[in-house]
Write a protein that holds these residues in place. Structure first.
Motif, PDB file in Angstrom:
ATOM      1  N   VAL A  51      -0.291   0.206 -21.509  1.00  0.00           N
ATOM      2  CA  VAL A  51      -0.068   1.555 -22.025  1.00  0.00           C
ATOM      3  C   VAL A  51       1.407   1.933 -21.946  1.00  0.00           C
ATOM      4  O   VAL A  51       2.139   1.478 -21.058  1.00  0.00           O
ATOM      5  N   ASN A  52       1.822   2.769 -22.904  1.00  0.00           N
ATOM      6  CA  ASN A  52       3.110   3.445 -22.849  1.00  0.00           C
ATOM      7  C   ASN A  52       2.924   4.751 -22.095  1.00  0.00           C
ATOM      8  O   ASN A  52       1.945   5.474 -22.325  1.00  0.00           O
ATOM      9  N   THR A  53       3.847   5.076 -21.213  1.00  0.00           N
ATOM     10  CA  THR A  53       3.735   6.279 -20.393  1.00  0.00           C
ATOM     11  C   THR A  53       5.019   7.106 -20.491  1.00  0.00           C
ATOM     12  O   THR A  53       6.091   6.574 -20.812  1.00  0.00           O
ATOM     13  N   PRO A  54       4.954   8.409 -20.202  1.00  0.00           N
ATOM     14  CA  PRO A  54       6.189   9.195 -20.090  1.00  0.00           C
ATOM     15  C   PRO A  54       7.035   8.678 -18.933  1.00  0.00           C
ATOM     16  O   PRO A  54       6.519   8.117 -17.961  1.00  0.00           O
ATOM     17  N   ALA A 102      -3.152  -0.513 -11.125  1.00  0.00           N
ATOM     18  CA  ALA A 102      -2.094  -0.154 -12.072  1.00  0.00           C
ATOM     19  C   ALA A 102      -0.784  -0.766 -11.605  1.00  0.00           C
ATOM     20  O   ALA A 102      -0.388  -0.600 -10.451  1.00  0.00           O
ATOM     21  N   VAL A 103      -0.109  -1.494 -12.505  1.00  0.00           N
ATOM     22  CA  VAL A 103       1.188  -2.103 -12.186  1.00  0.00           C
ATOM     23  C   VAL A 103       2.163  -1.810 -13.319  1.00  0.00           C
ATOM     24  O   VAL A 103       1.764  -1.644 -14.476  1.00  0.00           O
ATOM     25  N   GLN A 104       3.443  -1.753 -12.987  1.00  0.00           N
ATOM     26  CA  GLN A 104       4.472  -1.574 -14.004  1.00  0.00           C
ATOM     27  C   GLN A 104       4.722  -2.910 -14.705  1.00  0.00           C
ATOM     28  O   GLN A 104       4.744  -3.968 -14.066  1.00  0.00           O
ATOM     29  N   LEU A 105       4.920  -2.873 -16.004  1.00  0.00           N
ATOM     30  CA  LEU A 105       5.221  -4.075 -16.771  1.00  0.00           C
ATOM     31  C   LEU A 105       6.725  -4.331 -16.748  1.00  0.00           C
ATOM     32  O   LEU A 105       7.510  -3.471 -17.174  1.00  0.00           O
ATOM     33  N   ASP A 106       7.130  -5.485 -16.247  1.00  0.00           N
ATOM     34  CA  ASP A 106       8.545  -5.872 -16.204  1.00  0.00           C
ATOM     35  C   ASP A 106       9.411  -4.786 -15.566  1.00  0.00           C
ATOM     36  O   ASP A 106      10.544  -4.542 -15.990  1.00  0.00           O
ATOM     37  N   GLU A 107       8.867  -4.120 -14.557  1.00  0.00           N
ATOM     38  CA  GLU A 107       9.565  -3.051 -13.831  1.00  0.00           C
ATOM     39  C   GLU A 107      10.007  -1.919 -14.745  1.00  0.00           C
ATOM     40  O   GLU A 107      10.943  -1.175 -14.430  1.00  0.00           O
ATOM     41  N   ALA A 109       6.036   1.653 -19.058  1.00  0.00           N
ATOM     42  CA  ALA A 109       4.995   0.711 -19.474  1.00  0.00           C
ATOM     43  C   ALA A 109       4.191   0.274 -18.262  1.00  0.00           C
ATOM     44  O   ALA A 109       4.755  -0.101 -17.228  1.00  0.00           O
ATOM     45  N   GLN A 110       2.865   0.328 -18.389  1.00  0.00           N
ATOM     46  CA  GLN A 110       1.968  -0.064 -17.302  1.00  0.00           C
ATOM     47  C   GLN A 110       0.859  -0.959 -17.816  1.00  0.00           C
ATOM     48  O   GLN A 110       0.459  -0.883 -18.990  1.00  0.00           O
TER      49      GLN A 110
END
Length: 219
Positions: free
Chosen positions: A130-133, A156-161, A165-166
């Motif tokens: 997902v895209n997040t604010p 839930a993890v952050q994508l590429d820090e 993006a999660q």
């Protein structure tokens, strides 16, 4: 037929449970018992519904009667535990329906548009991107809705820090195929359901009451 959930009745309590994730235990020839997992499961929702005046009583009475006919409805799965919005402040999921019409149905405003699918997802996927604010993120324990299907975030993890993006692990698995850019609802949670059972309103003397209704996710 779909019945609108009445906007003027009061929800005292919501208890949602994901069931059907295990079938009857399997016993092998050595007498060892194993659980048999199932891919999806379903939501069972128990709601305490209240009415305190004539309009609310009539709306709740007609809704329960209509739902006993096997019809479907979209339940508002309100909760306090919402993520932050684009400004870093917690979203509000308790906006009341406007009173300008007696027949109003649905939510008072559009859902928060800040969360969207970063990549397409397919039926039975166990996770989504997902895209997040920038000032918000989803955490384990948050609920989300895609379409009219309710999901619990279990990791839930952050994508590429990335700050926007999660990757979210969900239960149950994704119900339908969804394209990239589809809205992920986080504040106006909803669930398409049918009513399994409900109590009865008192029909004499006072236009008020409280009933407990149990709903099952509809497919």
């Amino acid at each position: 037929m779909e019945i609108h959930f009445p906007g003027n009745i009061r929800i005292k309590r919501i208890r949602a449970r994901l069931e059907g994730l295990r079938l009857s235990p399997f016993t092998n020839i050595d007498g060892e018992t194993f659980a048999r997992p199932q891919m999806n499961g379903f939501w069972r929702v128990e709601m305490d519904l209240m009415c305190a005046e004539e309009d609310e009583y009539l709306a709740l009475s007609s809704f329960l009667t209509a739902m006993r006919g096997g019809n479907t409805t979209v339940l508002p799965m309100t909760t306090h535990w919402l993520p932050n919005g684009s400004n870093g402040r917690r979203l509000n999921g308790f906006q009341e329906a406007p009173e300008f019409t007696a027949e109003h149905a649905g939510f008072a405003s559009d859902p928060f548009p800040g969360f969207t699918l970063r990549a397409p997802c397919a039926r039975r996927n166990s996770f989504i991107d997902v895209n997040t604010p920038e000032l918000s993120r989803l955490r384990s324990g948050h609920d989300i809705t895609i379409g009219e299907r309710l999901y619990k975030v279990v990791n839930a993890v952050q994508l590429d820090e990335s700050a926007t993006a999660q990757r979210l692990s969900l239960m149950p698995n994704v119900r339908d195929d969804r394209a990239a850019g589809a809205l992920v609802i986080v504040d106006q949670l909803r669930l398409r359901a049918q009513m399994e059972s409900a109590g009865d309103l008192e029909a004499w003397n006072i236009p008020s009451g409280e009933v407990t209704a149990i709903f099952i996710e509809a497919f």
